[in-house]
Design a protein around this motif. Structure first.
Motif, PDB file in Angstrom:
ATOM      1  N   ASP A 159       0.831  -1.199   0.000  1.00  0.00           N
ATOM      2  CA  ASP A 159       0.000   0.000   0.000  1.00  0.00           C
ATOM      3  C   ASP A 159       0.867   1.252   0.000  1.00  0.00           C
ATOM      4  O   ASP A 159       2.086   1.182   0.175  1.00  0.00           O
ATOM      5  CB  ASP A 159      -1.029  -0.010   1.142  1.00  0.00           C
ATOM      6  CG  ASP A 159      -0.435   0.319   2.483  1.00  0.00           C
ATOM      7  OD1 ASP A 159       0.794   0.203   2.637  1.00  0.00           O
ATOM      8  OD2 ASP A 159      -1.191   0.695   3.388  1.00  0.00           O
ATOM      9  N   ARG A 210      -7.433  -6.606  11.484  1.00  0.00           N
ATOM     10  CA  ARG A 210      -8.560  -6.573  10.537  1.00  0.00           C
ATOM     11  C   ARG A 210      -8.001  -6.435   9.136  1.00  0.00           C
ATOM     12  O   ARG A 210      -6.818  -6.196   8.954  1.00  0.00           O
ATOM     13  CB  ARG A 210      -9.478  -5.400  10.877  1.00  0.00           C
ATOM     14  CG  ARG A 210      -8.742  -4.141  11.348  1.00  0.00           C
ATOM     15  CD  ARG A 210      -8.277  -3.229  10.345  1.00  0.00           C
ATOM     16  NE  ARG A 210      -7.213  -2.338  10.793  1.00  0.00           N
ATOM     17  CZ  ARG A 210      -6.539  -1.587   9.959  1.00  0.00           C
ATOM     18  NH1 ARG A 210      -6.784  -1.630   8.686  1.00  0.00           N
ATOM     19  NH2 ARG A 210      -5.564  -0.807  10.386  1.00  0.00           N
ATOM     20  N   ASP A 236      -7.122  -1.437   4.516  1.00  0.00           N
ATOM     21  CA  ASP A 236      -7.740  -0.624   3.482  1.00  0.00           C
ATOM     22  C   ASP A 236      -6.657   0.341   2.997  1.00  0.00           C
ATOM     23  O   ASP A 236      -6.075   1.041   3.831  1.00  0.00           O
ATOM     24  CB  ASP A 236      -8.921   0.134   4.115  1.00  0.00           C
ATOM     25  CG  ASP A 236      -9.793   0.845   3.095  1.00  0.00           C
ATOM     26  OD1 ASP A 236      -9.306   1.121   1.990  1.00  0.00           O
ATOM     27  OD2 ASP A 236     -10.954   1.121   3.438  1.00  0.00           O
ATOM     28  N   GLU A 255      -5.613  -2.190   0.701  1.00  0.00           N
ATOM     29  CA  GLU A 255      -5.110  -3.442   0.122  1.00  0.00           C
ATOM     30  C   GLU A 255      -6.234  -4.455  -0.139  1.00  0.00           C
ATOM     31  O   GLU A 255      -6.184  -5.217  -1.119  1.00  0.00           O
ATOM     32  CB  GLU A 255      -4.088  -4.116   1.055  1.00  0.00           C
ATOM     33  CG  GLU A 255      -2.838  -3.303   1.352  1.00  0.00           C
ATOM     34  CD  GLU A 255      -2.966  -2.576   2.661  1.00  0.00           C
ATOM     35  OE1 GLU A 255      -4.016  -1.909   2.887  1.00  0.00           O
ATOM     36  OE2 GLU A 255      -2.041  -2.657   3.472  1.00  0.00           O
TER      37      GLU A 255
HETATM   38  N1  GLY Z   1      -3.427   0.011   4.695  1.00  0.00           N
HETATM   39  C1  GLY Z   1      -3.208   0.440   6.012  1.00  0.00           C
HETATM   40  C2  GLY Z   1      -4.227   0.020   6.966  1.00  0.00           C
HETATM   41  O1  GLY Z   1      -5.244  -0.541   6.627  1.00  0.00           O
HETATM   42  O2  GLY Z   1      -4.023   0.254   8.147  1.00  0.00           O
END
Ligand code: GLY
Length: 422
Positions: A211, A286, A289, A291
């Motif tokens: 990311d 979890r 986001d 990715e």
């Molecule tokens: N991509 C970083 C996060 O979800 O923390």
């Protein structure tokens, strides 16, 4: 199987799309959701931090499984409440979610599991700050100070800087707010995110992803919640990937079991691939986001059945995951001023196209979709390789309009050009 997804980001939109494709998923509900997820699932209001509220909703929609997307409800123990009500839940309980909720706890677990990570010092008093800063940063040979908030900070708690005053100001601000601060040695090397579905001892890794946390092209500007991602990671050798699972994730999962805080859900390990091998930057409890948007675009195995197997301790029997070939790239469209206070309330045009995943969007009474958060949406492109997937993602993005918005134009570019080296 009826599934209730908790959350309102592009990650939850991606989860719902993949769940919808699972033939055993017969019904989908989401809370609170967004303008995009409303097209895929029954949409409900809920206070996602309330265990009682989520349980009541799960009972109302007759959910067989609840999938909790964001970290805050997990750290607060919402998964425990769902399980206590007799409903399967994908997501760790409060004790295990500390692996993300407290960076100091994560360091303790890593030390016990013998996992390589940055050298760390925890500072919990302003009086100790200057001496600690002197022990880190450029004077000790590292290229930068790394200052982290011990607590959850939506991706914005970390400052990496070669400027001592900037490092000091960030640390002092956190201490003033009552948050312990971690000073860390800088881990030099390209970063990888690896998501593993875990049910205690059994670890099933997904495809690796990378990311992009900085707001600007060329990794410039402040950190964000994530501006884009790609999967898989062509420059990550297979033996390094397998080593991460075997030498890092499995020992950490075993250590969590040993402590009586067995991890069930998605264990996300963020790593730097340094000259000395992989070293852990962080664990999250979890799906990450953005990715997830790229990784799930390539998953062929049925996601609902996979998450249900993890939730019920049956992962060992699930079998090999199947993946579509090729690559996926996701690019985030952010509102003006993000990661500062974002401008909201603008009409978003073109957001109903295939490949657009919503995050900070809401549907106004007049039917228009308007922005309501910093990261407004993600687009996902797939293709035979990263070059093709990038082209598709930017093509989709070109058809979306939001006044004042911005995005990075270099997501996956170096990897596509073969310029990332381990
Ligand atoms: N991509 C970083 C996060 O979800 O923390």
């Amino acid at each position: 199987m009826r599934v209730l997804v908790i959350g309102s980001g592009a990650r939850e939109h991606a989860l719902l799309l993949a769940l919808r494709d699972d033939p055993q998923v017969t019904g989908l509900a989401v809370a609170p959701g967004n303008a995009g997820t409303a097209r895929l699932a029954e949409q409900h209001e809920v206070d996602i931090t309330s265990g009682d509220g989520v349980v009541a909703l799960a009972q109302e929609v007759r959910a067989d499984m609840v999938v909790i997307g964001p970290e805050v409800p997990l750290v607060l123990g919402v998964a425990d409440a769902v399980r206590a009500a007799g409903i399967a839940c994908f997501g760790p309980g409060k004790d295990a979610a500390r692996i993300e909720g407290s960076k100091a706890f994560a360091k303790e677990v890593m030390a016990a599991a013998g996992v390589r990570t940055a050298n760390t010092e925890i500072v919990d008093s302003p009086a100790l700050l200057d001496a600690a800063l002197d022990r880190f940063g450029p004077p000790s040979g590292d290229p930068a100070w790394v200052v982290k908030d011990d607590r959850l900070a939506a991706g914005k708690g970390v400052v990496v800087t070669a400027d001592r005053e900037v490092a000091r100001a960030h640390a002092a601000g956190l201490l003033e707010a009552g948050h312990p601060v971690l000073l860390e040695s800088f881990l030099d090397g390209p970063e990888v995110s690896l998501f593993c579905v875990v049910d205690g001892h059994t670890v099933v890794p997904l495809l690796p992803a990378q990311d992009f946390k900085r707001v600007g092209d060329g990794d410039t500007g402040p950190n964000t919640g994530g501006m884009g991602a790609y999967a898989p990671v062509p420059w990550l050798p297979d033996d390094v990937y397998r080593g991460i699972v075997h030498d890092i994730v499995e020992p950490v999962a075993a250590e969590m079991v040993r402590r009586g805080s067995s991890f069930s859900g998605l264990l996300y390990v963020g790593l730097a691939i340094t000259e000395r091998g992989p070293a852990v930057v962080e664990f999250n409890c979890r799906f990450g986001d953005p990715e997830t948007q790229a990784v799930l675009a390539l998953l062929e195995s049925p996601l609902g059945q996979l998450l249900y197997a993890a939730s019920t301790g049956a992962l060992a029997d699930f079998g090999e995951l199947r993946w579509r070939g090729g690559a996926a790239v996701t690019v985030v469209l952010a509102a003006e001023s993000y990661p500062g206070r974002p401008r909201v309330g603008d009409v978003v045009v073109g957001s109903e196209a295939d490949g657009v995943l919503h995050a900070g969007t809401t549907r106004r009474d007049d039917g228009e979709i308007v922005s309501s958060g910093g990261r407004v949406l993600s687009v996902v492109g797939t293709g035979v390789d990263l070059t093709a997937a990038r082209a598709r993602a930017y093509d989709i993005l070109g058809s979306v309009r939001l006044p004042g918005s911005h995005f990075r134009s270099d997501i996956a570019l170096l990897a596509a050009e073969g310029k990332v080296r381990v």
